[in-house]
Design an enzyme around this catalytic site. Sequence first.
Site, mmCIF file in Angstrom:
data_model
loop_
_atom_site.group_PDB
_atom_site.id
_atom_site.type_symbol
_atom_site.label_atom_id
_atom_site.label_comp_id
_atom_site.label_asym_id
_atom_site.label_seq_id
_atom_site.Cartn_x
_atom_site.Cartn_y
_atom_site.Cartn_z
ATOM 1 N N GLU A 179 -27.084 -60.106 -67.823
ATOM 2 C CA GLU A 179 -27.931 -61.291 -67.658
ATOM 3 C C GLU A 179 -27.071 -62.552 -67.535
ATOM 4 O OE1 GLU A 179 -30.825 -61.928 -66.836
ATOM 5 O OE2 GLU A 179 -31.263 -63.934 -67.549
ATOM 6 N N HIS A 220 -12.015 -47.985 -66.684
ATOM 7 C CA HIS A 220 -12.359 -47.112 -65.556
ATOM 8 C C HIS A 220 -12.395 -47.877 -64.237
ATOM 9 C CE1 HIS A 220 -13.156 -43.939 -68.409
ATOM 10 N NE2 HIS A 220 -13.863 -44.798 -69.114
#
Length: 608
Positions: free
Chosen positions: A482, A505
């Site tokens: 958000e 990652h």
Amino acid sequence: MCGIVGYTGPNPALSRVIEGLRRLEYRGYDSAGVALATKVGEKLVVEKKAGKLANLEGTLTSDYSNAHGGIGHTRWATHGGPTDVNAHPHLDESGKLAVIHNGIIENYIELKEELERRGHKFKSETDTESVAHLLSEEFKISGDLATAMRSVCSRLRGSFTLLAIHSDRPDLIVGARRNSPLVVGVGTGENFLASDVSAFISHTKRALELGQDQVVQVTPEKVVVTDLSGAAITPKEYEITWDAKAAERGGFKHFMLKEIFEQPKAVADTLLGRFPSSDSIELKELENLALDCNRILILACGTAYHAGLIGKYAIEEWVQIPVDVELASEFRYRKPVLTSKTLVITISQSGETMDTLMALRHAESLGAQTLSICNTIGSTIPRESDAVLYTHAGPEIAVASTKALLTQVVVLHLVALYIANRSGSLSKSRIKELISELLELPNKIEEILETVEPLREMTRGYKDSNSVLFLGRHVGFPAALEGALKLKELAYMHAEGFAGGELKHGPIALIDKGTPVIAILPPASSEIAEKMRSNIQEVRARGANVIAIADPSHNLDIPNLIRIPECEELLQPLLSIVPLQVFAYEMAVARGNDVDQPRNLAKSVTVE
Ligand code: F6R
């Protein structure tokens, strides 16, 4: 998207219409225009201009005080660029009939070709102009604008709110709707049609809901509603519960800032009357739902989707049933497996978002029970749901959603507690604890707002950054999403939210010397607190400039530290998102952007 106003009554139509457009400008600001019936049977006066409403106002050379019927439009462009010519209203060839439109007429090309074959000349690139020509043909046949509107609507595919006026009947405005909003404002000796009630709230609090495929005729004294076959319909009347002041800036520089500061009240109002005792929850609205569901699916878009993601954590932990959250725009084109034991919750501030509405219909067609969480009384999504819980945020005018999100999350928490209370999945003492935590939220949000000045100053120091990354884990992850969305839409900067665990990652490659990273820490007692602290170390070691949002349970050696009060971990986004809103707001101001009307956006996305 697109704001629409129609007025008929004893007052000068132009001032009523312009006042309405001013309040609806949040719906689109690519162009604005009005059509006024100044003389019976003569050409309408049409003024339209690309750009914001102020451009149109700047070019008006008269107040046209002899016009008592008029329509006005503020546009979010879909078909045809934001030019003077493409601005609404669109006229027929006689210049006596004008149309404004919100939505998309999907079969406009075939209609246009057909009309051109019959000799009609088009001036604009819009889908709307076909409607003006079609209405003109039908009006010639029946001599009645409402009859003409009904037969034209039967030929249209897509979504629309249409308003039309003809100078032969200057006191009559005819409207129609399908999948786009239109409400009637019932005044004393004057009536209004508008995309939403804010357009006429300073003149009347009486409103009428209009249903799908209905046509409405308003004159100063009368409102007549029919379906497309002409059969009479009695519309549902409701009273608007807030006043004109709520839709004004009230001394704040921008609506968004005002709405950020209204959050303590919005949350308190949404909780009001929900706890008959310190350990029970009352949601009468859910009494007719079979709550023996074995799965909850939340569907929403944008910020409302983030509210769903945040709510998922609490529902699963407290109620112990699986919750999936999906973007409405993706869901509606899938073949999902739903049963009557799936409770589908749609979340929408406006109650008119097309993707959410279509997802709701898709879920209903697959047999699911539906509950909507909405801020706009009488809007389409709650009307089409099995049950509705209204948030009590008051009107949200700024395009970027703030107080709606907090209240949507609070309602999800209420739903979770209500089901947990009935099913016994939480003990009475735990419910009591959580209710008390919820009731403390307004004061805690207030506390954050009282201390935002240093944050605003700090934000200005990042104004030339190329990109800002947001990190969170667990319930802090959707809060990070958000934060990034708010920054993108307001500051026009690259911003992304990542789950802390995902850093290694891939995203950590984005970190460079000085990259601002806003990290949201859970309470120190959380099992992921240490992990989040490690993530902060990892990005700092690679040169990131970390801004941490943390409660006082953390002892942190970070220069840019934003403190929020302590609270239950699952409720923390209701606090941590507030500084993220302020950060985005201040960044937009520092970069010279229009906070309340960010480029390319509009509130209430009523087209797909
Ligand atoms: C972002 C924003 C949008 C809306 C989204 C859904 O600040 O306002 O992402 O949240 O368009 O709108 P509603 O809640 O009206 O369905």
